[in-house]
Design a protein around this motif. Sequence first.
Motif, mmCIF file in Angstrom:
data_model
loop_
_atom_site.group_PDB
_atom_site.id
_atom_site.type_symbol
_atom_site.label_atom_id
_atom_site.label_comp_id
_atom_site.label_asym_id
_atom_site.label_seq_id
_atom_site.Cartn_x
_atom_site.Cartn_y
_atom_site.Cartn_z
ATOM 1 N N THR A 62 3.622 -2.602 -4.501
ATOM 2 C CA THR A 62 3.213 -1.240 -4.190
ATOM 3 C C THR A 62 3.707 -0.819 -2.811
ATOM 4 O OG1 THR A 62 1.228 -1.459 -5.564
ATOM 5 C CG2 THR A 62 1.241 0.311 -3.931
ATOM 6 N N ASP B 193 0.654 3.582 4.100
ATOM 7 C CA ASP B 193 -0.530 3.164 3.352
ATOM 8 C C ASP B 193 -1.029 1.784 3.780
ATOM 9 O OD1 ASP B 193 -0.631 5.175 0.739
ATOM 10 O OD2 ASP B 193 1.375 4.891 1.565
ATOM 11 N N LYS C 163 6.269 2.292 -2.155
ATOM 12 C CA LYS C 163 5.905 3.425 -1.302
ATOM 13 C C LYS C 163 6.905 3.583 -0.153
ATOM 14 C CE LYS C 163 0.948 3.590 -2.278
ATOM 15 N NZ LYS C 163 0.938 5.003 -2.726
ATOM 16 N N THR D 119 10.079 5.116 -1.601
ATOM 17 C CA THR D 119 9.890 6.543 -1.844
ATOM 18 C C THR D 119 10.062 7.342 -0.560
ATOM 19 O OG1 THR D 119 8.394 6.139 -3.704
ATOM 20 C CG2 THR D 119 8.248 8.290 -2.635
#
Length: 249
Positions: free
Chosen positions: A22, A167, A26, A29
């Motif tokens: 993850t 994040d 991220k 992206t």
Amino acid sequence: MIKGLYDHSAFQRNQLLQWEKTALEKFETRMKDKNRPFPCIPATVGFNTNQLRYGFVGDPRTSSAMHDVVLLLSDYTKTAKKYGKFTSLIIFYETPQDLKKTHTVEMFEQLFWQQLRRLCEHDEMEWPNHIPIDPHNPIWEFCYNGEPFFMYCATPSHQNRKSRYFDYFMLAITPRWVLQEFLKHETLAKRIKEQIRKRLENYDSILIHPDLNSYGNPDNYEWKQYFLRDDETSLSQCPFHQILNKNVE
């Protein structure tokens, strides 16, 4: 067991835990966003040419995570030049929900400086002769394993300064020679700096931090740029001010 240094091919492997996958997704992206390009141009070049390397460690509050950061950075300093002229080491920390919910930007700031202090304590090499040990000297730079690095920290608590939000608690560690290569042509360097500032203005919902400056300028302090708060404030004194590398006489 510490995970090694990964490149983009990690996306095709089944070696990563879910939170690690993850984090990479991220990050990818963010680096690929054409409508809202990430401000740091050297980072996007390094990403697009697969010169970045990634490492994963545990909760930043734990001693085991610090141990793994030491191993990752030690390995990276030995191999960085083979990855390319625009390489950086990206370290993702496992960041539990309780940490995200309870830690303010200033608390993450303390965690960040703890990481650097402990790295310094574990450094077995002498501080480079050409880098002063006083962080309030304009040409000071954090050094590890004989290599000067620019340190960047992002946290889940940043809101206004999106260029410092991620994040997961994250470090981006860039060798000084990478930045020197990127900015070695004066005219090009000036244009790049202007583009970076324009991107920052579009990326963040707050004014550019007053501590952002250029390495070597008489009024520049690199340590102030490592961790930017979510407002215009900053520490008055570097947490390294009383720390001397144990090998420096």
